[in-house]
Enzyme design. Sequence first.
Site, mmCIF file in Angstrom:
data_model
loop_
_atom_site.group_PDB
_atom_site.id
_atom_site.type_symbol
_atom_site.label_atom_id
_atom_site.label_comp_id
_atom_site.label_asym_id
_atom_site.label_seq_id
_atom_site.Cartn_x
_atom_site.Cartn_y
_atom_site.Cartn_z
ATOM 1 N N ARG A 115 121.006 -31.520 94.588
ATOM 2 C CA ARG A 115 121.544 -30.262 95.105
ATOM 3 C C ARG A 115 122.391 -30.646 96.310
ATOM 4 O O ARG A 115 121.868 -31.066 97.349
ATOM 5 C CB ARG A 115 120.401 -29.329 95.494
ATOM 6 C CG ARG A 115 120.835 -27.975 96.051
ATOM 7 C CD ARG A 115 119.599 -27.130 96.346
ATOM 8 N NE ARG A 115 119.920 -25.922 97.072
ATOM 9 C CZ ARG A 115 120.195 -24.745 96.515
ATOM 10 N NH1 ARG A 115 120.196 -24.633 95.204
ATOM 11 N NH2 ARG A 115 120.452 -23.683 97.259
ATOM 12 N N HIS A 142 126.929 -24.008 89.430
ATOM 13 C CA HIS A 142 125.463 -23.905 89.465
ATOM 14 C C HIS A 142 124.967 -23.634 88.038
ATOM 15 O O HIS A 142 124.463 -22.552 87.726
ATOM 16 C CB HIS A 142 125.057 -22.768 90.401
ATOM 17 C CG HIS A 142 123.624 -22.796 90.823
ATOM 18 N ND1 HIS A 142 122.728 -23.751 90.397
ATOM 19 C CD2 HIS A 142 122.919 -21.963 91.645
ATOM 20 C CE1 HIS A 142 121.549 -23.522 90.922
ATOM 21 N NE2 HIS A 142 121.623 -22.449 91.692
ATOM 22 N N GLN A 145 121.248 -22.265 87.110
ATOM 23 C CA GLN A 145 121.052 -20.837 87.334
ATOM 24 C C GLN A 145 121.580 -20.017 86.163
ATOM 25 O O GLN A 145 120.964 -19.016 85.765
ATOM 26 C CB GLN A 145 121.749 -20.400 88.622
ATOM 27 C CG GLN A 145 121.579 -18.925 88.943
ATOM 28 C CD GLN A 145 120.156 -18.552 89.273
ATOM 29 O OE1 GLN A 145 119.539 -19.159 90.149
ATOM 30 N NE2 GLN A 145 119.616 -17.560 88.584
ATOM 31 N N ASP A 233 126.607 -12.181 94.233
ATOM 32 C CA ASP A 233 126.019 -13.296 94.963
ATOM 33 C C ASP A 233 126.284 -13.079 96.447
ATOM 34 O O ASP A 233 127.038 -12.172 96.830
ATOM 35 C CB ASP A 233 126.638 -14.618 94.485
ATOM 36 C CG ASP A 233 125.873 -15.853 94.960
ATOM 37 O OD1 ASP A 233 124.766 -15.691 95.509
ATOM 38 O OD2 ASP A 233 126.394 -16.960 94.779
ATOM 39 N N CYS A 271 121.435 -14.294 91.879
ATOM 40 C CA CYS A 271 120.735 -15.583 91.816
ATOM 41 C C CYS A 271 119.774 -15.797 92.973
ATOM 42 O O CYS A 271 118.929 -16.687 92.905
ATOM 43 C CB CYS A 271 121.734 -16.728 91.736
ATOM 44 S SG CYS A 271 122.753 -16.937 93.210
ATOM 45 N N ARG A 299 114.266 -19.788 86.158
ATOM 46 C CA ARG A 299 114.750 -21.082 86.616
ATOM 47 C C ARG A 299 113.780 -22.174 86.181
ATOM 48 O O ARG A 299 114.203 -23.252 85.726
ATOM 49 C CB ARG A 299 114.898 -21.092 88.147
ATOM 50 C CG ARG A 299 116.107 -20.359 88.689
ATOM 51 C CD ARG A 299 117.406 -21.095 88.375
ATOM 52 N NE ARG A 299 117.410 -22.443 88.931
ATOM 53 C CZ ARG A 299 117.742 -22.741 90.193
ATOM 54 N NH1 ARG A 299 118.090 -21.775 91.036
ATOM 55 N NH2 ARG A 299 117.736 -23.996 90.609
#
Length: 315
Positions: A115, A142, A145, A233, A271, A299
């Site tokens: 990450r 991402h 996700q 987001d 998310c 997830r």
Amino acid sequence: MPLDRVMEPRPASGVPRHFLDLDQFDAAELRGMIEQAKAYKRGEGLDVRPLDGKILAMIFEKPSTRTRVSFESGMKRLGGEVVILNGADMQIDRGETVADTARVLSRYVDCIMIRTFEHSTLQELAEYATVPVINGLTDRTHPCQLMADVMAFEEHRGPVKDRVIAWSGDGNNMAASWIQAAVKFGFQLRIACPEELRPPADVLAWAQAQGGRIEVSSNPQAMVRGADAVVTDTWVSMGDEDTNRHNLLAPFQVDRHLMAAAKPDAVFMHCLPAHRGEEVTAEVIDGPQSIVWDEAENRMHSQMAILSWCLSETP
């Protein structure tokens, strides 16, 4: 563990099965992972502990709640073990190259999740690693996700193919992965964002070349009208100090008036982490149309499927 298993050499042939971005897969592979994630969520296949004896290294240049706990819990449910690293734990913060880090970790572990900020860091790690590398998030995309998001949508509204998904907000890394997902899973994606914060031009160009049904506008009401899902987001991503984003993105807040433009049974998706009163109001994210907690749970299940795919010996 039996001695012969400990001494078993790592296979010298074959290319590692990386999970870097959705655009690198064919639709059937991604669909297979989604279906495997659904099976894991039902508890199927866990009694055999398919990743027993495997070790996942997780590198965090960015802090995380969901990514860390979901990967660690998922790996352990599959029978594997986890090593967690951040910049302070590694020589990479003291000048060791990403390439050398990849070479060394490949001798110790069976898979690497990272990450990070720069997408190039992910790419360099994957180039030099001889074990699978998973994109846990970069400033560009991402994908983990999105696998969880597709899974959550289908749990509530059935197949995502040919549905209409509306995005309202920053054209950021999540928007880029939604664009890739729209192409691979066959749904229509409408993106409402300020002109200054459009998704990357190359991602949009790729989607157009692939025949993706992507529309970008600065009118959130028009993009949300008749949608099956409304997605947003955070306005300011981790490490981004551009406070002008609040002014640019204020008209794109998802509130009850914007949700009313979507289908009556439309779901709201995010998310996380969320900032109530900024990109979304509390009455929406905490309301009956919100499926954000299912996204968060998924997830773990979707990443279990990704780990299983990466560590599978099937060519």
